[in-house]
Every structure is written in C-alpha cells, then in structure tokens.
Design a protein around this motif. Structure first.
Motif, short mmCIF file in Angstrom:
data_model
loop_
_atom_site.label_atom_id
_atom_site.label_comp_id
_atom_site.label_asym_id
_atom_site.label_seq_id
_atom_site.Cartn_x
_atom_site.Cartn_y
_atom_site.Cartn_z
N THR A 183 0.85 -1.21 0.00
CA THR A 183 0.00 0.00 0.00
C THR A 183 0.89 1.25 0.00
O THR A 183 0.58 2.23 -0.67
CB THR A 183 -0.97 0.06 1.20
N HIS A 184 2.00 1.20 0.73
CA HIS A 184 2.91 2.35 0.74
C HIS A 184 3.54 2.55 -0.65
O HIS A 184 3.64 3.67 -1.15
CB HIS A 184 3.99 2.14 1.81
N ARG A 185 3.90 1.44 -1.28
CA ARG A 185 4.50 1.53 -2.62
C ARG A 185 3.50 2.14 -3.61
O ARG A 185 3.86 2.99 -4.43
CB ARG A 185 4.93 0.13 -3.07
N SER A 227 1.17 4.13 -2.81
CA SER A 227 1.00 5.55 -2.44
C SER A 227 1.96 6.43 -3.23
O SER A 227 1.74 7.62 -3.40
CB SER A 227 1.29 5.77 -0.95
N HIS A 228 3.05 5.83 -3.71
CA HIS A 228 4.03 6.59 -4.49
C HIS A 228 3.78 6.46 -5.99
O HIS A 228 4.10 7.38 -6.73
CB HIS A 228 5.45 6.10 -4.18
N THR A 229 3.24 5.33 -6.42
CA THR A 229 3.14 5.09 -7.86
C THR A 229 1.78 5.45 -8.44
O THR A 229 1.68 5.74 -9.63
CB THR A 229 3.46 3.61 -8.19
N PHE A 275 -2.05 12.63 -1.69
CA PHE A 275 -2.22 12.68 -0.23
C PHE A 275 -0.90 12.34 0.49
O PHE A 275 -0.54 12.96 1.47
CB PHE A 275 -3.34 11.72 0.20
N HIS A 276 -0.19 11.35 -0.04
CA HIS A 276 1.05 10.92 0.61
C HIS A 276 2.16 11.97 0.49
O HIS A 276 3.04 12.05 1.34
CB HIS A 276 1.49 9.58 0.01
N SER A 277 2.10 12.79 -0.57
CA SER A 277 3.15 13.78 -0.78
C SER A 277 3.18 14.82 0.35
O SER A 277 4.20 15.46 0.58
CB SER A 277 3.00 14.49 -2.13
N HIS A 321 3.08 14.13 3.51
CA HIS A 321 4.05 13.58 4.47
C HIS A 321 5.49 13.78 3.99
O HIS A 321 6.38 14.08 4.78
CB HIS A 321 3.78 12.09 4.68
N HIS A 322 5.69 13.65 2.68
CA HIS A 322 7.05 13.76 2.13
C HIS A 322 7.51 15.20 1.94
O HIS A 322 8.66 15.43 1.59
CB HIS A 322 7.14 13.01 0.79
N SER A 323 6.61 16.15 2.12
CA SER A 323 6.96 17.54 1.82
C SER A 323 7.86 18.18 2.87
O SER A 323 8.45 19.23 2.62
CB SER A 323 5.69 18.39 1.65
N TRP A 367 16.43 7.63 3.75
CA TRP A 367 16.65 7.42 2.31
C TRP A 367 15.32 7.49 1.57
O TRP A 367 15.24 7.96 0.44
CB TRP A 367 17.33 6.07 2.05
N HIS A 368 14.27 6.99 2.22
CA HIS A 368 12.95 7.03 1.59
C HIS A 368 12.48 8.48 1.38
O HIS A 368 11.71 8.76 0.46
CB HIS A 368 11.94 6.26 2.45
N HIS A 369 12.94 9.38 2.25
CA HIS A 369 12.55 10.80 2.14
C HIS A 369 13.53 11.63 1.32
O HIS A 369 13.30 12.82 1.13
CB HIS A 369 12.46 11.43 3.54
ZN LIG Z 1 6.47 7.31 1.36
#
Ligand SMILES: [Zn+2]
Ligand SMILES: [Zn+2]
Length: 285
Positions: free
Chosen positions: A114-116, A118-120, A127-129, A131-133, A207-209
């Motif tokens: 589900t996390h993967r 969220s990126h693809t 929505f996930h971006s 968190h990454h912002s 690394w994920h961020h």
């Molecule tokens: Zn992520």
C-alpha cells in the motif's frame, strides 16, 4: 526552558485535550536528548515549518478521527471483509502464536505494497506527498500526514478483523508501526548497520525521504526491510548518506493549506490517470 514548556503544555491541554498533549510531551522528552547529543543535521531548534508540524501533532486526535470515519467507509465498500470471512475458520483454528506471527508478517507485507502504491498511483501520491513535503526530518516531522493518506490501508484492517485475527493483535500492530514510524524520522547520526536488513532504522527511512532523483521509490517497508530486499526496492548505500529531504513539486506552508492541497484539480487528474491506464492496456494487447 522546561518551565515554559510545562506552561505551554498546560495551556495547550485546555484547548486540545490531555491525551494528545501528553503524547507530544512524552515524545519530546524521549527524542530531545537523542537529537541533542547524537544530532546528524545541524538544524536550529526553531527550524523551518516547525509550527506546521507541531500543529499536525496537536491536531492528531481530530485527524485520526477523520481517518477512522473515512477508513470505515472505504473498508466496508472495499468488500475485503468477504475474503476475510472465508478465511475465518482457518485463522481461528490456528494456535495463538501462529496468528500473531502470521498476522504480523502478512500485515507488514500488505503495508509495504500500500505504501508503494502511495508513491506510484498519482491519486494516492497527492495525499502521501504531504508527508514527504517536510524539508527536515526530526521528532515532530513524522506527524505531518494527510488524514486521507492512511485510508488506503483500511481494506487490510477490515480483512484482518473479518478473518478473526484478535483485535488486540491488529490494534497492536498499527500502534507499533505508528511508534516505529515516528522514531524513523529522528534526526540522529547513528547508522545502526547491524539492524539494516532486520528492522526499519532512521537511516533506512531517511533514504525514503531523500530528494535526490535516484533515491526515489526505495525503502517502502514500514517495519521489516525484507520486503524491499525481496521486491528490488532496497537502498542502503554504505558510502553515502541521505542529505536533502522533500518533494520536487510545490507544497504550500501551513496545515490548513496542506490539508486542502491534494484536492486541487483532483477530478482532472483522476480522469487523466484512467485514460492513461486505458491506453497502456490497449498498447499491451
Ligand atoms: Zn512514502
Ligand atoms: Zn516518513
């Protein structure tokens, strides 16, 4: 400083409830010495967008309530409870230990995917971006997440509950992942190399961020890195360390603006994605 913190906590507890404030204060008390004495990036205490991330932390009860309501709707409409009910006789016949270990591995595996996605999947990434912002990773940055970011996991929870997995196991797994997730954002310099293939560490999640293009789409696991190793997304270079965090695209400042941001142009984006999917399918035939 401690006195002013105590006063701030007392005042805040009047407005947003004791539980959330206690959680934030407890997290700060545990994290602060680690980030103070083992700090990796030299970031000032009052760093960029700290107020935004503190607002996310304070708003957790309200944000989690929104997540819960939408997750129940998504969970019921996903019909994931049907395979869950079919699996129920088998699951309930298993010994308690097998339920816990099997449930944990399956849960973690499904969360990886589900996390993967969220990126693809562009719709999920909107929505996930949020968190990454964040440009800084530290004790409070892990709270920055859109309440609709987590709802795609609802079918998994529904499946588990319908399959008869003890609610305490499901709830316990979600809490463990939440806490480990918060710890993974800490601004600490230790690399914990022996743990790399075993469990998510701050280095792994940093690394994920990482903002650099070549680091995108790696380290999706939220507890066991084994899924990244198995599915080819593991990235832990020994001679480099993550340096800059964030997303290449724009993101407004402030919690209200960020919560509204994923809704902008949602309909046209969704239409484009469906059209693209149709074309890809037609090309594959
Ligand atoms: Zn992520
Ligand atoms: Zn994160």
């Amino acid at each position: 400083m401690l006195v002013s913190l105590a006063v701030a906590a007392a005042v805040a507890s009047v407005f947003i409830g004791n539980e959330a404030v206690n959680g934030i204060v407890a997290l700060f008390i545990i994290s602060w010495p680690l980030e103070r004495f083992f700090r990796r990036h030299p970031v000032p205490v009052r760093r960029l967008a700290l107020r935004t991330d503190l607002a996310y932390a304070a708003a957790q009860p309200a944000l989690q309530f929104i997540t819960l309501v939408v997750a129940i709707v998504v969970g019921v409409l996903s019909f994931a409870w049907i395979p869950g009910l079919l699996l129920r006789p088998f699951v309930t016949s298993l010994p308690a230990l097998a339920q816990v270990i099997g449930g944990f591995l399956l849960f973690d595996f499904l969360v990886y995917w589900t996390h993967r996605w969220s990126h693809t999947v562009p719709l999920f990434w909107r929505f996930h971006s949020v968190h990454h912002s964040t440009r800084h990773l530290d004790w409070v940055s892990g709270f920055r997440a859109h309440p609709l970011d987590g709802v795609f996991i609802a079918p998994i929870i529904v499946l588990f509950i319908a399959a008869g997995v003890d609610n305490k196991v499901t709830g316990g797994l979600a809490i463990i992942q939440f806490l480990v997730g918060l710890g993974a954002h800490l601004n600490v310099r230790f690399r914990l190399r022996p743990l790399w293939p075993v469990v998510m560490t701050p280095e792994f999640h940093h690394w994920h961020h990482e903002l650099r293009h070549e680091a995108h789409n790696s380290n999706f696991s939220t507890f066991l890195p084994i899924w990244d190793i198995m599915f080819g997304t593991y990235r832990m270079p020994r001679d480099q360390r993550p340096q800059n965090y964030g997303i290449p695209g724009p993101m407004p400042n402030g919690i209200i603006q960020q919560l509204a941001f994923p809704m902008r142009g949602l309909r046209s984006d969704w239409r484009n994605w469906r059209q693209g999917r149709k074309q890809r399918r037609a090309a594959a035939v």
